[in-house]
Enzyme design. Structure first.
Site, PDB file in Angstrom:
ATOM      1  N   GLU A 118     -22.187  19.690 -35.764  1.00 22.39           N
ATOM      2  CA  GLU A 118     -21.075  20.218 -36.564  1.00 22.39           C
ATOM      3  C   GLU A 118     -20.047  19.124 -36.838  1.00 22.39           C
ATOM      4  OE1 GLU A 118     -21.194  24.891 -35.053  1.00 22.39           O
ATOM      5  OE2 GLU A 118     -19.759  23.481 -34.158  1.00 22.39           O
ATOM      6  N   ASP A 151     -17.962  23.389 -38.374  1.00 23.80           N
ATOM      7  CA  ASP A 151     -18.453  24.759 -38.244  1.00 23.80           C
ATOM      8  C   ASP A 151     -18.132  25.560 -39.497  1.00 23.80           C
ATOM      9  OD1 ASP A 151     -19.404  27.108 -36.660  1.00 23.80           O
ATOM     10  OD2 ASP A 151     -17.323  27.718 -36.878  1.00 23.80           O
TER      11      ASP A 151
END
Length: 229
Positions: free
Chosen positions: A121, A49
């Protein structure tokens, strides 16, 4: 570790050959299948992320050197949110590669936005740990390329626009009501009605997340009252 033919093909779609294939396997392992000897992808998701956010923020700054922070922030949010990560994951066939426990498999886990977005992610983090920031950055820019180019339009948020319009008219916040919900948990459909203080209403329906159908209802209301982007 030797990768299967399917994972080698997936690796090719990513555009990165793993020196440590175990990182890719971990990135694709959901917590429903984890064990002491089989770590899941949650820690990788946390790292990925941040790598995604930095890469996209840098790309947006380079793309529009005159944009203010207030203009850039919604573009960034539109590009790194879970729904966008899930769209990219579907684009590269990530769902078919996920390693899931039986319960998640039975409830359509390979098609869930949350699982796909998190795994995307995690894959970014795996590439970062395996090949460094340059490798992760190159992959992100390749996969997100068209979306970065269209970030300004993608950042428009109908719910925010409708809220701002309503407040400018002296009204309270628009109210969203789920009039109908159908379909299985992994692929629900909604009919959502948005209502203003003056009793005007608009609705939208379709498959997807509740948030996406609320956005569609807000856009229907904006169209109804004649507010354009």
């Amino acid at each position: 570790m030797k990768l299967s033919a399917e994972l080698r093909a997936f690796q090719a779609r990513l555009g990165h050959d793993f020196a440590d294939p175990a990182l890719l396997v971990r990135a694709l392992t959901h917590s429903s299948l984890s064990s002491p000897t089989r770590p899941d992808n949650q820690r990788l998701e946390f790292l990925g992320d941040r790598v995604l956010g930095l890469t996209i923020a840098e790309a947006l700054l380079r793309q529009d050197r005159g944009a203010s922070e207030g203009q850039l922030a919604p573009r960034l949010n539109a590009l790194v949110r879970g729904e966008t990560c899930a769209e990219i994951a579907r684009q590269i066939g990530l769902g078919e590669m996920l390693k899931l426990g039986r319960s998640e498999m039975m409830t359509g886990g390979r098609r869930k936005d949350a699982l796909l977005g998190d795994a995307m992610e995690a894959v970014i983090a795996a590439v970062y740990l395996d090949g460094g920031f340059a490798a992760a950055r190159a992959m992100i820019l390749r996969l997100w390329g068209d979306r970065i180019a269209g970030a300004e339009a993608a950042s428009f948020n109908p719910k925010t626009a409708l809220q701002e319009w309503a407040q400018a008219q002296g009204m309270g916040l628009p109210r969203y009501h789920v009039a109908e919900r159908s379909g299985p948990d992994h692929a629900p459909s909604f009919r959502i009605v948005v209502i203003l203080d003056d009793a005007r209403s608009a609705e939208a329906s379709g498959a997807g997340t509740k948030r996406s159908i609320e956005q569609a209802a807000a856009q229907a209301m904006l169209d109804k009252i004649g507010v354009t982007q």
